[in-house]
Design a protein around this motif. Sequence first.
Motif, short mmCIF file in Angstrom:
data_model
loop_
_atom_site.label_atom_id
_atom_site.label_comp_id
_atom_site.label_asym_id
_atom_site.label_seq_id
_atom_site.Cartn_x
_atom_site.Cartn_y
_atom_site.Cartn_z
N TYR A 236 0.82 -1.22 0.00
CA TYR A 236 0.00 0.00 0.00
C TYR A 236 0.84 1.26 0.00
CZ TYR A 236 -3.38 -3.44 1.58
OH TYR A 236 -4.18 -4.55 1.68
N ALA A 237 2.12 1.13 0.38
CA ALA A 237 2.97 2.31 0.58
C ALA A 237 3.18 3.04 -0.74
CB ALA A 237 4.30 1.88 1.16
N HIS A 238 3.22 4.37 -0.66
CA HIS A 238 3.47 5.17 -1.87
C HIS A 238 3.95 6.55 -1.46
CE1 HIS A 238 -0.56 6.16 -0.47
NE2 HIS A 238 -0.43 7.31 -1.08
N GLY A 239 4.50 7.28 -2.43
CA GLY A 239 4.89 8.68 -2.23
C GLY A 239 5.99 8.87 -1.21
N GLU A 240 5.82 9.89 -0.38
CA GLU A 240 6.83 10.19 0.64
C GLU A 240 6.47 9.43 1.91
OE1 GLU A 240 8.00 14.48 1.04
OE2 GLU A 240 6.42 14.65 -0.49
N ALA A 256 10.78 1.35 0.57
CA ALA A 256 11.61 1.91 -0.51
C ALA A 256 11.35 1.23 -1.85
CB ALA A 256 13.08 1.83 -0.12
N LYS A 257 10.75 0.02 -1.80
CA LYS A 257 10.44 -0.66 -3.06
C LYS A 257 9.43 0.13 -3.88
CE LYS A 257 10.80 -5.42 -1.28
NZ LYS A 257 10.06 -6.68 -1.08
N THR A 258 8.49 0.84 -3.18
CA THR A 258 7.40 1.50 -3.91
C THR A 258 7.31 3.01 -3.67
OG1 THR A 258 6.00 0.84 -2.06
CG2 THR A 258 5.85 -0.51 -4.03
N PHE A 294 8.54 11.15 19.34
CA PHE A 294 7.47 12.05 19.83
C PHE A 294 7.84 13.50 19.51
CE2 PHE A 294 6.64 8.27 22.33
CZ PHE A 294 5.25 8.26 22.46
N ASP A 295 9.09 13.88 19.81
CA ASP A 295 9.53 15.26 19.55
C ASP A 295 9.54 15.56 18.06
OD1 ASP A 295 9.91 15.37 22.23
OD2 ASP A 295 12.10 15.10 22.15
N LEU A 296 10.04 14.60 17.29
CA LEU A 296 10.13 14.82 15.84
C LEU A 296 8.73 15.01 15.23
CD1 LEU A 296 12.46 13.73 13.25
CD2 LEU A 296 10.21 12.72 12.93
N LEU A 297 7.76 14.20 15.67
CA LEU A 297 6.41 14.34 15.14
C LEU A 297 5.83 15.72 15.48
CD1 LEU A 297 4.60 10.92 15.77
CD2 LEU A 297 5.03 12.04 13.57
N LYS A 298 6.11 16.17 16.72
CA LYS A 298 5.61 17.47 17.16
C LYS A 298 6.20 18.57 16.26
CE LYS A 298 5.38 17.61 21.74
NZ LYS A 298 5.94 17.85 23.09
N ASP A 299 7.53 18.52 16.08
CA ASP A 299 8.20 19.55 15.26
C ASP A 299 7.72 19.50 13.81
OD1 ASP A 299 9.56 20.05 17.54
OD2 ASP A 299 11.47 19.17 16.88
N TYR A 300 7.67 18.30 13.24
CA TYR A 300 7.29 18.17 11.84
C TYR A 300 5.85 18.61 11.61
CZ TYR A 300 11.52 15.82 10.11
OH TYR A 300 12.80 15.53 9.73
N SER A 301 4.93 18.23 12.54
CA SER A 301 3.54 18.63 12.29
C SER A 301 3.38 20.13 12.49
CB SER A 301 2.55 17.80 13.11
OG SER A 301 2.83 17.90 14.47
N ALA A 302 4.14 20.70 13.44
CA ALA A 302 4.09 22.16 13.62
C ALA A 302 4.60 22.87 12.37
CB ALA A 302 4.91 22.57 14.84
N ALA A 303 5.58 22.25 11.71
CA ALA A 303 6.16 22.86 10.50
C ALA A 303 5.31 22.56 9.25
CB ALA A 303 7.58 22.34 10.30
N GLY A 304 4.20 21.82 9.44
CA GLY A 304 3.28 21.58 8.32
C GLY A 304 3.77 20.51 7.34
N ARG A 305 4.66 19.64 7.78
CA ARG A 305 5.13 18.56 6.91
C ARG A 305 4.01 17.58 6.59
NH1 ARG A 305 10.97 16.76 6.25
NH2 ARG A 305 12.12 18.40 7.31
N GLN A 306 4.04 17.03 5.41
CA GLN A 306 3.00 16.09 4.98
C GLN A 306 3.66 14.83 4.42
OE1 GLN A 306 -0.87 17.37 3.92
NE2 GLN A 306 -0.23 17.55 6.06
N TYR A 307 3.01 13.71 4.62
CA TYR A 307 3.50 12.43 4.10
C TYR A 307 2.37 11.65 3.46
CZ TYR A 307 7.89 13.23 6.46
OH TYR A 307 9.09 13.77 6.83
N ASP A 308 2.75 10.67 2.63
CA ASP A 308 1.75 9.79 2.01
C ASP A 308 1.66 8.46 2.76
OD1 ASP A 308 1.17 11.45 -0.43
OD2 ASP A 308 3.36 11.23 -0.55
N THR A 309 2.75 8.09 3.42
CA THR A 309 2.77 6.81 4.14
C THR A 309 3.51 7.01 5.45
OG1 THR A 309 2.89 5.63 2.02
CG2 THR A 309 3.53 4.39 4.00
#
Length: 409
Positions: A236-240, A256-258, A294-309
Amino acid sequence: MPPHHARVAHRPIVRESVAPPAGPKAVISLRAVNRLKLGHVWVYRSDVLSSASAAPGAVVAVTDERGRLFGSALYSSSSQIALRMISSGPVADFPALLRERVRKALAYREKLVRDADAYRLIFSEGDFLPGLIVDRYNDILSLQILTQAMDAEPARDALIDELSKQLKPISIAERVDAHIRELEQLPPRESGLLIGEQAGTVFTMNGVRFHFDIREGQKTGAFLDQRENYAAAAQYAHGEALDLFCYHGAFALHLAKTCSQVTGVDSSRPALEVADRNALLNQREIEWIEANAFDLLKDYSAAGRQYDTIVLDPPAFAKTRKNLETALRGYKELNLRALKMLRPGGTLVTCSCSYHVSEPDFVAMVAEAARDAHKTLRLLERRTQAKDHPILPCVPETAYLKCLIFDIT
Ligand code: SAH
Protein backbone atom coordinates in the motif's frame (compact mmCIF):
# COMPACT_ATOMS: atom_id res chain seq x y z
CA MET A 1 -32.15 -32.28 15.53
CA PRO A 2 -30.67 -34.01 12.44
CA PRO A 3 -27.42 -35.88 13.16
CA HIS A 4 -25.18 -33.40 11.37
CA HIS A 5 -26.38 -30.75 13.78
CA ALA A 6 -25.46 -32.86 16.79
CA ARG A 7 -23.12 -31.00 19.11
CA VAL A 8 -19.56 -32.18 18.96
CA ALA A 9 -18.31 -32.75 22.48
CA HIS A 10 -15.55 -30.34 23.45
CA ARG A 11 -12.34 -32.32 23.66
CA PRO A 12 -9.66 -30.53 25.66
CA ILE A 13 -5.97 -31.20 24.98
CA VAL A 14 -5.61 -32.21 28.58
CA ARG A 15 -7.35 -35.53 29.21
CA GLU A 16 -7.92 -37.20 32.50
CA SER A 17 -6.62 -40.68 33.09
CA VAL A 18 -6.48 -42.75 36.20
CA ALA A 19 -3.01 -43.82 37.26
CA PRO A 20 -0.30 -41.16 37.59
CA PRO A 21 3.16 -42.56 36.82
CA ALA A 22 5.86 -42.92 39.44
CA GLY A 23 8.19 -39.89 39.84
CA PRO A 24 7.71 -36.28 40.88
CA LYS A 25 4.15 -35.01 41.09
CA ALA A 26 2.33 -31.75 41.48
CA VAL A 27 -1.19 -31.60 42.88
CA ILE A 28 -3.27 -28.70 41.57
CA SER A 29 -6.46 -26.95 42.67
CA LEU A 30 -9.86 -27.37 41.09
CA ARG A 31 -9.57 -23.87 39.61
CA ALA A 32 -6.36 -24.91 37.80
CA VAL A 33 -7.96 -28.18 36.66
CA ASN A 34 -10.78 -26.20 35.08
CA ARG A 35 -8.34 -23.87 33.38
CA LEU A 36 -6.43 -26.82 31.91
CA LYS A 37 -9.67 -28.40 30.74
CA LEU A 38 -10.34 -25.22 28.75
CA GLY A 39 -7.03 -25.74 26.97
CA HIS A 40 -4.69 -23.36 28.80
CA VAL A 41 -1.23 -24.72 29.59
CA TRP A 42 -0.17 -22.75 32.66
CA VAL A 43 -0.72 -23.38 36.36
CA TYR A 44 0.06 -20.50 38.71
CA ARG A 45 1.93 -21.06 41.95
CA SER A 46 -1.14 -20.16 43.99
CA ASP A 47 -2.97 -23.13 42.38
CA VAL A 48 -0.29 -25.70 43.22
CA LEU A 49 -1.40 -27.54 46.37
CA SER A 50 1.72 -29.66 46.67
CA SER A 51 4.91 -30.14 44.73
CA ALA A 52 7.15 -31.50 47.47
CA SER A 53 8.70 -34.20 45.28
CA ALA A 54 9.56 -31.83 42.41
CA ALA A 55 13.10 -30.51 41.96
CA PRO A 56 13.57 -27.16 40.13
CA GLY A 57 13.10 -27.75 36.39
CA ALA A 58 11.71 -31.27 36.81
CA VAL A 59 9.17 -32.90 34.53
CA VAL A 60 6.24 -33.64 36.85
CA ALA A 61 2.99 -35.58 36.64
CA VAL A 62 0.08 -33.19 37.26
CA THR A 63 -2.87 -34.53 39.27
CA ASP A 64 -5.93 -33.21 41.05
CA GLU A 65 -6.52 -33.78 44.75
CA ARG A 66 -8.07 -37.17 44.07
CA GLY A 67 -4.93 -38.33 42.24
CA ARG A 68 -6.35 -38.17 38.70
CA LEU A 69 -3.65 -37.46 36.13
CA PHE A 70 -4.03 -34.42 33.81
CA GLY A 71 -0.71 -34.75 32.04
CA SER A 72 2.90 -33.70 32.42
CA ALA A 73 4.38 -30.28 33.02
CA LEU A 74 7.71 -28.52 33.38
CA TYR A 75 8.08 -27.30 36.96
CA SER A 76 9.68 -24.05 38.05
CA SER A 77 10.44 -23.59 41.74
CA SER A 78 10.53 -19.78 41.47
CA SER A 79 8.30 -18.50 38.64
CA GLN A 80 4.72 -17.39 39.28
CA ILE A 81 3.91 -19.81 36.47
CA ALA A 82 4.84 -22.91 38.43
CA LEU A 83 3.78 -25.48 35.84
CA ARG A 84 3.78 -25.36 32.04
CA MET A 85 1.99 -28.34 30.52
CA ILE A 86 3.89 -30.25 27.85
CA SER A 87 1.74 -33.33 27.35
CA SER A 88 -1.64 -34.80 28.17
CA GLY A 89 0.02 -38.06 29.18
CA PRO A 90 3.13 -39.27 30.99
CA VAL A 91 6.54 -38.16 29.66
CA ALA A 92 9.25 -40.75 30.20
CA ASP A 93 12.02 -39.10 28.19
CA PHE A 94 11.84 -35.30 27.98
CA PRO A 95 14.98 -34.79 25.82
CA ALA A 96 13.49 -37.22 23.24
CA LEU A 97 10.18 -35.31 23.29
CA LEU A 98 12.08 -32.04 22.87
CA ARG A 99 13.92 -33.42 19.83
CA GLU A 100 10.65 -34.54 18.26
CA ARG A 101 9.07 -31.12 18.82
CA VAL A 102 12.08 -29.35 17.29
CA ARG A 103 11.62 -31.47 14.15
CA LYS A 104 7.90 -30.69 14.06
CA ALA A 105 8.53 -26.96 14.54
CA LEU A 106 10.92 -27.03 11.61
CA ALA A 107 8.43 -28.90 9.40
CA TYR A 108 5.78 -26.27 10.31
CA ARG A 109 8.08 -23.45 9.13
CA GLU A 110 8.92 -25.32 5.94
CA LYS A 111 5.19 -25.44 5.24
CA LEU A 112 4.42 -21.80 6.11
CA VAL A 113 7.41 -19.52 5.70
CA ARG A 114 7.86 -18.14 2.18
CA ASP A 115 10.58 -15.98 0.74
CA ALA A 116 12.73 -15.78 3.87
CA ASP A 117 15.73 -17.50 5.42
CA ALA A 118 15.07 -15.85 8.78
CA TYR A 119 12.21 -16.83 11.03
CA ARG A 120 11.34 -17.90 14.57
CA LEU A 121 11.91 -21.63 14.58
CA ILE A 122 10.60 -22.24 18.09
CA PHE A 123 8.09 -19.96 19.77
CA SER A 124 7.78 -21.33 23.30
CA GLU A 125 4.16 -22.37 24.08
CA GLY A 126 3.24 -21.85 20.40
CA ASP A 127 5.47 -24.81 19.54
CA PHE A 128 4.66 -26.81 22.69
CA LEU A 129 8.14 -26.08 24.05
CA PRO A 130 7.40 -23.57 26.83
CA GLY A 131 10.38 -21.51 27.92
CA LEU A 132 12.32 -21.89 24.69
CA ILE A 133 12.81 -19.48 21.80
CA VAL A 134 14.98 -20.22 18.77
CA ASP A 135 15.43 -17.82 15.85
CA ARG A 136 17.07 -18.61 12.57
CA TYR A 137 19.05 -15.96 10.70
CA ASN A 138 20.14 -17.77 7.56
CA ASP A 139 23.00 -19.99 8.74
CA ILE A 140 23.15 -18.72 12.35
CA LEU A 141 20.75 -19.83 15.07
CA SER A 142 20.05 -17.77 18.14
CA LEU A 143 18.40 -19.32 21.18
CA GLN A 144 16.91 -17.97 24.38
CA ILE A 145 16.24 -20.14 27.41
CA LEU A 146 13.63 -18.79 29.78
CA THR A 147 12.94 -21.51 32.35
CA GLN A 148 14.68 -23.92 34.73
CA ALA A 149 13.53 -26.99 32.78
CA MET A 150 14.91 -25.77 29.46
CA ASP A 151 18.16 -24.72 31.13
CA ALA A 152 18.86 -28.24 32.45
CA GLU A 153 21.89 -29.84 30.81
CA PRO A 154 20.08 -32.82 29.16
CA ALA A 155 17.52 -30.45 27.57
CA ARG A 156 20.24 -28.06 26.33
CA ASP A 157 22.32 -30.92 24.91
CA ALA A 158 19.34 -32.46 23.10
CA LEU A 159 18.30 -29.07 21.71
CA ILE A 160 21.72 -28.13 20.38
CA ASP A 161 22.35 -31.58 18.96
CA GLU A 162 18.97 -31.75 17.18
CA LEU A 163 19.28 -28.20 15.78
CA SER A 164 22.78 -29.00 14.52
CA LYS A 165 21.61 -32.19 12.87
CA GLN A 166 18.54 -30.70 11.23
CA LEU A 167 19.85 -27.32 10.07
CA LYS A 168 23.66 -27.65 10.04
CA PRO A 169 24.14 -24.02 11.14
CA ILE A 170 27.55 -22.34 10.98
CA SER A 171 27.05 -21.09 14.54
CA ILE A 172 24.58 -21.34 17.39
CA ALA A 173 24.43 -18.41 19.78
CA GLU A 174 22.67 -17.91 23.08
CA ARG A 175 21.14 -14.60 24.06
CA VAL A 176 20.87 -14.30 27.81
CA ASP A 177 18.32 -12.15 29.57
CA ALA A 178 19.98 -11.64 32.97
CA HIS A 179 16.73 -10.51 34.59
CA ILE A 180 14.86 -13.66 33.52
CA ARG A 181 17.67 -15.89 34.81
CA GLU A 182 17.46 -14.09 38.13
CA LEU A 183 13.68 -14.56 38.31
CA GLU A 184 14.12 -18.25 37.53
CA GLN A 185 16.90 -18.46 40.17
CA LEU A 186 19.35 -19.71 37.57
CA PRO A 187 23.09 -18.96 37.85
CA PRO A 188 24.23 -15.99 35.71
CA ARG A 189 25.49 -16.74 32.20
CA GLU A 190 27.03 -14.71 29.40
CA SER A 191 25.51 -14.27 25.97
CA GLY A 192 27.70 -15.71 23.24
CA LEU A 193 28.44 -18.48 20.80
CA LEU A 194 27.74 -22.06 21.89
CA ILE A 195 28.87 -23.63 18.64
CA GLY A 196 30.98 -22.25 15.79
CA GLU A 197 32.92 -19.01 15.54
CA GLN A 198 31.04 -16.93 13.00
CA ALA A 199 29.04 -14.16 14.70
CA GLY A 200 27.67 -12.39 11.63
CA THR A 201 25.75 -13.20 8.48
CA VAL A 202 23.30 -11.74 5.96
CA PHE A 203 19.69 -12.88 5.92
CA THR A 204 16.78 -12.21 3.58
CA MET A 205 13.08 -11.44 4.11
CA ASN A 206 10.77 -10.74 1.16
CA GLY A 207 13.77 -10.15 -1.06
CA VAL A 208 15.25 -7.51 1.27
CA ARG A 209 18.66 -8.25 2.76
CA PHE A 210 19.83 -7.53 6.31
CA HIS A 211 23.01 -7.74 8.31
CA PHE A 212 22.86 -9.84 11.45
CA ASP A 213 25.50 -9.97 14.15
CA ILE A 214 24.94 -11.65 17.47
CA ARG A 215 27.37 -9.23 19.13
CA GLU A 216 25.33 -6.23 18.12
CA GLY A 217 23.25 -4.14 20.48
CA GLN A 218 19.74 -5.09 21.25
CA LYS A 219 18.60 -8.39 22.63
CA THR A 220 16.42 -9.10 19.66
CA GLY A 221 18.45 -9.42 16.49
CA ALA A 222 15.52 -8.56 14.26
CA PHE A 223 11.78 -8.22 14.69
CA LEU A 224 10.93 -11.40 12.84
CA ASP A 225 7.32 -11.20 14.02
CA GLN A 226 6.77 -8.30 11.57
CA ARG A 227 8.02 -10.19 8.50
CA GLU A 228 4.62 -10.62 6.84
CA ASN A 229 3.58 -7.09 7.85
CA TYR A 230 6.60 -5.61 6.04
CA ALA A 231 5.38 -7.18 2.81
CA ALA A 232 1.80 -6.07 3.45
CA ALA A 233 2.87 -2.48 4.20
CA ALA A 234 4.89 -2.37 0.98
CA GLN A 235 1.74 -3.25 -1.01
CA TYR A 236 0.00 0.00 0.00
CA ALA A 237 2.97 2.31 0.58
CA HIS A 238 3.47 5.17 -1.87
CA GLY A 239 4.89 8.68 -2.23
CA GLU A 240 6.83 10.19 0.64
CA ALA A 241 7.16 7.79 3.56
CA LEU A 242 8.12 8.05 7.21
CA ASP A 243 9.13 4.97 9.27
CA LEU A 244 9.03 5.85 12.96
CA PHE A 245 10.87 3.60 15.45
CA CYS A 246 12.69 2.13 12.48
CA TYR A 247 15.42 0.11 14.35
CA HIS A 248 17.48 -1.58 11.58
CA GLY A 249 15.22 -0.10 8.91
CA ALA A 250 13.11 -3.13 8.02
CA PHE A 251 9.88 -1.24 7.26
CA ALA A 252 11.81 1.60 5.59
CA LEU A 253 13.65 -0.81 3.28
CA HIS A 254 10.40 -2.50 2.30
CA LEU A 255 8.70 0.87 1.70
CA ALA A 256 11.61 1.91 -0.51
CA LYS A 257 10.44 -0.66 -3.06
CA THR A 258 7.40 1.50 -3.91
CA CYS A 259 7.94 4.95 -2.35
CA SER A 260 9.65 7.95 -3.94
CA GLN A 261 11.33 9.01 -0.70
CA VAL A 262 11.77 7.27 2.66
CA THR A 263 12.87 8.61 6.05
CA GLY A 264 13.57 6.33 9.03
CA VAL A 265 13.62 7.64 12.60
CA ASP A 266 14.98 6.01 15.74
CA SER A 267 16.46 7.24 19.02
CA SER A 268 19.24 4.63 18.93
CA ARG A 269 22.36 5.55 17.00
CA PRO A 270 23.75 1.97 16.94
CA ALA A 271 20.42 0.79 15.46
CA LEU A 272 20.61 3.47 12.75
CA GLU A 273 24.18 2.52 11.91
CA VAL A 274 22.99 -0.99 11.11
CA ALA A 275 20.02 0.49 9.21
CA ASP A 276 22.43 2.49 7.07
CA ARG A 277 24.54 -0.59 6.31
CA ASN A 278 21.34 -2.42 5.37
CA ALA A 279 20.40 0.39 2.96
CA LEU A 280 23.81 0.07 1.33
CA LEU A 281 23.42 -3.70 1.10
CA ASN A 282 20.13 -3.22 -0.78
CA GLN A 283 21.38 -0.23 -2.81
CA ARG A 284 18.65 2.03 -1.44
CA GLU A 285 18.83 5.70 -0.54
CA ILE A 286 17.09 6.28 2.77
CA GLU A 287 17.37 9.26 5.10
CA TRP A 288 18.04 8.19 8.72
CA ILE A 289 17.31 10.58 11.56
CA GLU A 290 18.39 10.05 15.16
CA ALA A 291 15.59 11.57 17.23
CA ASN A 292 12.90 11.01 19.80
CA ALA A 293 9.90 10.11 17.62
CA PHE A 294 7.47 12.05 19.83
CA ASP A 295 9.53 15.26 19.55
CA LEU A 296 10.13 14.82 15.84
CA LEU A 297 6.41 14.34 15.14
CA LYS A 298 5.61 17.47 17.16
CA ASP A 299 8.20 19.55 15.26
CA TYR A 300 7.29 18.17 11.84
CA SER A 301 3.54 18.63 12.29
CA ALA A 302 4.09 22.16 13.62
CA ALA A 303 6.16 22.86 10.50
CA GLY A 304 3.28 21.58 8.32
CA ARG A 305 5.13 18.56 6.91
CA GLN A 306 3.00 16.09 4.98
CA TYR A 307 3.50 12.43 4.10
CA ASP A 308 1.75 9.79 2.01
CA THR A 309 2.77 6.81 4.14
CA ILE A 310 3.60 6.62 7.85
CA VAL A 311 4.63 3.53 9.83
CA LEU A 312 4.42 3.56 13.62
CA ASP A 313 6.08 0.60 15.33
CA PRO A 314 7.02 1.74 18.85
CA PRO A 315 8.36 -0.52 21.62
CA ALA A 316 5.78 -2.04 23.99
CA PHE A 317 4.29 0.85 25.99
CA ALA A 318 2.21 -1.40 28.28
CA LYS A 319 4.59 -3.81 29.96
CA THR A 320 1.94 -4.62 32.59
CA ARG A 321 -1.83 -4.28 32.82
CA LYS A 322 -1.32 -1.48 35.37
CA ASN A 323 0.06 1.02 32.88
CA LEU A 324 -2.52 0.29 30.18
CA GLU A 325 -4.11 3.75 30.42
CA THR A 326 -0.75 5.55 30.15
CA ALA A 327 0.21 3.29 27.26
CA LEU A 328 -3.00 4.06 25.35
CA ARG A 329 -2.37 7.79 25.83
CA GLY A 330 1.12 7.32 24.35
CA TYR A 331 -0.24 5.39 21.37
CA LYS A 332 -2.93 8.00 20.84
CA GLU A 333 -0.49 10.89 20.83
CA LEU A 334 1.63 9.18 18.19
CA ASN A 335 -1.29 8.16 16.01
CA LEU A 336 -2.98 11.55 16.27
CA ARG A 337 0.14 13.40 15.15
CA ALA A 338 0.81 10.93 12.35
CA LEU A 339 -2.78 11.17 11.09
CA LYS A 340 -2.58 14.97 10.98
CA MET A 341 0.44 14.73 8.70
CA LEU A 342 -1.02 12.22 6.24
CA ARG A 343 -2.27 13.48 2.91
CA PRO A 344 -5.67 12.37 1.57
CA GLY A 345 -5.27 8.92 0.04
CA GLY A 346 -2.40 8.26 2.45
CA THR A 347 -1.59 5.05 4.28
CA LEU A 348 -1.11 4.57 8.01
CA VAL A 349 0.55 1.38 9.26
CA THR A 350 0.24 1.34 13.04
CA CYS A 351 1.52 -1.39 15.35
CA SER A 352 1.47 -2.39 18.99
CA CYS A 353 3.43 -5.26 20.48
CA SER A 354 1.93 -4.80 23.97
CA TYR A 355 0.05 -7.96 24.91
CA HIS A 356 -2.02 -5.97 27.43
CA VAL A 357 -3.40 -3.66 24.72
CA SER A 358 -6.14 -5.75 23.09
CA GLU A 359 -6.95 -5.41 19.41
CA PRO A 360 -10.35 -3.79 20.13
CA ASP A 361 -8.67 -1.29 22.49
CA PHE A 362 -6.08 -0.52 19.84
CA VAL A 363 -8.66 -0.04 17.07
CA ALA A 364 -10.74 2.19 19.38
CA MET A 365 -7.67 4.28 20.18
CA VAL A 366 -6.94 4.87 16.47
CA ALA A 367 -10.61 5.71 15.84
CA GLU A 368 -10.50 8.31 18.62
CA ALA A 369 -7.25 9.77 17.26
CA ALA A 370 -8.85 10.00 13.79
CA ARG A 371 -11.87 11.88 15.16
CA ASP A 372 -9.57 14.34 16.93
CA ALA A 373 -7.50 14.75 13.75
CA HIS A 374 -10.68 15.23 11.62
CA LYS A 375 -9.70 12.34 9.35
CA THR A 376 -11.83 9.49 8.09
CA LEU A 377 -10.18 6.10 8.09
CA ARG A 378 -10.88 2.90 6.26
CA LEU A 379 -9.38 -0.26 7.69
CA LEU A 380 -7.49 -2.08 4.94
CA GLU A 381 -5.93 -4.85 7.02
CA ARG A 382 -6.10 -6.12 10.57
CA ARG A 383 -2.91 -8.09 10.98
CA THR A 384 -0.95 -9.86 13.68
CA GLN A 385 2.40 -11.60 14.17
CA ALA A 386 3.86 -13.72 11.35
CA LYS A 387 2.84 -17.38 11.20
CA ASP A 388 6.22 -18.52 12.54
CA HIS A 389 5.04 -17.07 15.89
CA PRO A 390 2.07 -19.45 16.24
CA ILE A 391 -0.97 -18.33 18.23
CA LEU A 392 -2.80 -20.86 20.39
CA PRO A 393 -6.42 -19.72 20.71
CA CYS A 394 -6.70 -21.32 24.16
CA VAL A 395 -3.56 -19.50 25.35
CA PRO A 396 -4.30 -15.80 24.76
CA GLU A 397 -0.81 -14.82 25.94
CA THR A 398 0.64 -16.27 22.71
CA ALA A 399 -1.02 -13.46 20.66
CA TYR A 400 0.55 -10.06 21.23
CA LEU A 401 1.24 -8.16 18.00
CA LYS A 402 -1.27 -5.86 16.32
CA CYS A 403 -0.62 -4.25 12.94
CA LEU A 404 -3.43 -2.21 11.40
CA ILE A 405 -3.26 -0.68 7.94
CA PHE A 406 -5.58 2.22 7.16
CA ASP A 407 -6.45 4.29 4.13
CA ILE A 408 -6.90 7.96 4.99
CA THR A 409 -9.58 10.15 3.49
N1 SAH B 1 10.13 -1.24 13.35
C1 SAH B 1 11.27 -2.00 13.82
C2 SAH B 1 11.18 -2.40 15.26
C3 SAH B 1 11.03 -1.28 16.23
S1 SAH B 1 11.52 -1.69 17.85
C4 SAH B 1 11.42 -3.24 12.93
O1 SAH B 1 10.44 -3.67 12.35
O2 SAH B 1 12.52 -3.79 12.88
C5 SAH B 1 11.40 -0.17 18.64
C6 SAH B 1 12.49 0.82 18.30
O3 SAH B 1 12.09 2.04 18.88
C7 SAH B 1 13.87 0.53 18.82
O4 SAH B 1 14.77 0.52 17.76
C8 SAH B 1 14.18 1.69 19.79
O5 SAH B 1 15.51 2.14 19.68
C9 SAH B 1 13.25 2.75 19.28
N2 SAH B 1 12.78 3.77 20.24
C10 SAH B 1 12.36 3.60 21.50
N3 SAH B 1 11.90 4.75 22.01
C11 SAH B 1 12.01 5.69 21.03
C12 SAH B 1 11.66 7.06 20.91
N4 SAH B 1 11.08 7.72 21.92
N5 SAH B 1 11.88 7.67 19.74
C13 SAH B 1 12.44 7.03 18.69
N6 SAH B 1 12.77 5.73 18.75
C14 SAH B 1 12.56 5.06 19.89
